[in-house]
Design a protein around this motif. Structure first.
Motif, mmCIF file in Angstrom:
data_model
loop_
_atom_site.group_PDB
_atom_site.id
_atom_site.type_symbol
_atom_site.label_atom_id
_atom_site.label_comp_id
_atom_site.label_asym_id
_atom_site.label_seq_id
_atom_site.Cartn_x
_atom_site.Cartn_y
_atom_site.Cartn_z
ATOM 1 N N VAL A 295 21.655 0.446 17.682
ATOM 2 C CA VAL A 295 22.614 -0.546 17.217
ATOM 3 C C VAL A 295 23.994 0.096 17.244
ATOM 4 O O VAL A 295 24.281 1.005 16.459
ATOM 5 N N GLU A 296 24.812 -0.346 18.145
ATOM 6 C CA GLU A 296 26.104 0.310 18.390
ATOM 7 C C GLU A 296 27.000 -0.669 19.132
ATOM 8 O O GLU A 296 26.575 -1.291 20.096
ATOM 9 N N ASP A 297 28.247 -0.822 18.658
ATOM 10 C CA ASP A 297 29.144 -1.778 19.322
ATOM 11 C C ASP A 297 30.048 -1.133 20.365
ATOM 12 O O ASP A 297 30.770 -1.835 21.070
ATOM 13 N N GLU A 298 30.011 0.194 20.466
ATOM 14 C CA GLU A 298 30.809 0.829 21.518
ATOM 15 C C GLU A 298 29.924 1.038 22.740
ATOM 16 O O GLU A 298 28.982 1.830 22.706
ATOM 17 N N ASP A 299 30.261 0.291 23.797
ATOM 18 C CA ASP A 299 29.415 0.288 24.996
ATOM 19 C C ASP A 299 29.160 1.684 25.555
ATOM 20 O O ASP A 299 28.045 2.000 25.965
ATOM 21 N N LYS B 290 27.212 12.490 12.410
ATOM 22 C CA LYS B 290 28.617 12.117 12.485
ATOM 23 C C LYS B 290 29.078 12.140 13.929
ATOM 24 O O LYS B 290 28.726 13.057 14.672
ATOM 25 N N LYS B 291 29.855 11.136 14.299
ATOM 26 C CA LYS B 291 30.425 11.124 15.652
ATOM 27 C C LYS B 291 31.622 12.067 15.678
ATOM 28 O O LYS B 291 32.342 12.134 14.697
ATOM 29 N N PRO B 292 31.875 12.783 16.763
ATOM 30 C CA PRO B 292 31.027 12.804 17.960
ATOM 31 C C PRO B 292 29.834 13.724 17.747
ATOM 32 O O PRO B 292 29.938 14.721 17.033
ATOM 33 N N LEU C 65 21.391 3.478 13.889
ATOM 34 C CA LEU C 65 22.254 2.442 13.329
ATOM 35 C C LEU C 65 23.684 2.923 13.096
ATOM 36 O O LEU C 65 23.928 3.759 12.221
ATOM 37 N N ASP C 66 24.592 2.366 13.878
ATOM 38 C CA ASP C 66 26.009 2.653 13.651
ATOM 39 C C ASP C 66 26.423 1.919 12.367
ATOM 40 O O ASP C 66 25.915 0.839 12.071
ATOM 41 N N LEU C 67 27.320 2.516 11.593
ATOM 42 C CA LEU C 67 27.691 1.868 10.326
ATOM 43 C C LEU C 67 28.762 0.797 10.492
ATOM 44 O O LEU C 67 28.690 -0.265 9.886
ATOM 45 N N MET C 68 29.770 1.093 11.323
ATOM 46 C CA MET C 68 30.855 0.125 11.495
ATOM 47 C C MET C 68 30.504 -0.806 12.655
ATOM 48 O O MET C 68 30.549 -0.416 13.812
ATOM 49 N N LEU C 69 30.132 -2.034 12.298
ATOM 50 C CA LEU C 69 29.657 -2.998 13.293
ATOM 51 C C LEU C 69 30.296 -4.349 13.051
ATOM 52 O O LEU C 69 30.600 -4.689 11.908
#
Ligand code: CA
Length: 229
Positions: free
Chosen positions: A9-13, A105-107, A53-57
């Motif tokens: 689940v991630e909004d950055e392609d 944590k990204k990256p 799961l990405d948190l900021m979506l």
């Protein structure tokens, strides 16, 4: 291990793409969702073995997705690996308190991500062997992941269950946070804060108001130990 199905689940392609490719190279099946609503729908329809799961979506954030997964019996045991871009440690703590099992944590490096995915899947897959850990009125049945306190099943997340098992195997003796971390999270020199958060959740769940109480003692600078008191 049979091929596990992982929902990303991630909004950055770009991130979605590299994570998905890396996991497929390791033999996992992947599915994807780019917002919180789509994520929940896929979690319920696909029943993945693990959710990244990405948190900021968009639409619904990762914390809410986590909260809703943990509120449903069919999805509450699916392990969650959170991804966070933020620096704020409170985000991580909140995620862990909601029931996420691990975070990055990204990256992050793809090698580390796949190692953690593997560790999480191994933890949830290890319940095949029929084993029982018993101490007083505590009974842990590993084959079906049930922990009973005075005959009453405890409502534990997979991580809390493993933590209780590890502590119960050393009943009355101290387990260091590092030991618990490596046994349960397989971190590379990770973050002992993760252990503390899960311990405090587990401690609340063990409190059934009866005597003797099954308590987790904190030994400053040394670790934790499970005792009857
Ligand atoms: Ca995001």
């Amino acid at each position: 291990m049979p091929e596990a199905r992982i929902l990303i689940v991630e909004d950055e392609d770009a991130i979605m793409e590299i994570v998905s490719q890396a996991l497929r190279r390791h033999g996992y099946e992947t599915a994807s969702a780019s917002d919180g609503d789509a994520a929940l729908e896929k979690i319920f329809s696909l029943r993945p073995d693990l959710v990244i799961l990405d948190l900021m979506l968009p639409k619904m954030d990762g914390w809410e997705v986590c909260r809703r997964m943990k509120a449903e019996p069919e999805t509450e045991r699916i392990p969650i690996l959170m991804l966070t871009a933020r620096r704020d440690e409170r985000d991580v703590v909140e995620g862990l308190e909601l029931g996420a099992d691990d975070y990055m944590k990204k990256p992050f490096s793809l090698a580390e991500l796949t190692a953690r995915v593997k560790a999480l899947l191994r933890r949830t897959g290890e319940r095949r062997e029929s084993r029982i850990v018993e101490n007083g009125d505590l009974r842990i049945e590993l084959d079906d992941e049930t922990a009973l306190l005075r005959g009453t099943p405890l409502d534990l997340s997979p991580t809390e269950f493993r933590l209780l098992e590890a502590l119960a195997r050393k009943m009355g003796r101290t387990a260091s946070r590092e030991e618990l971390l490596s046994k349960i999270w397989s971190f590379y020199g990770g973050d002992t804060r993760t252990v503390d958060v899960h311990i405090s959740r587990l401690r609340k769940k063990l409190d059934d108001g009866k005597s003797p109480a099954l308590a987790i003692n904190s030994l400053r600078g040394r670790g934790y130990r499970l005792v009857w008191e």
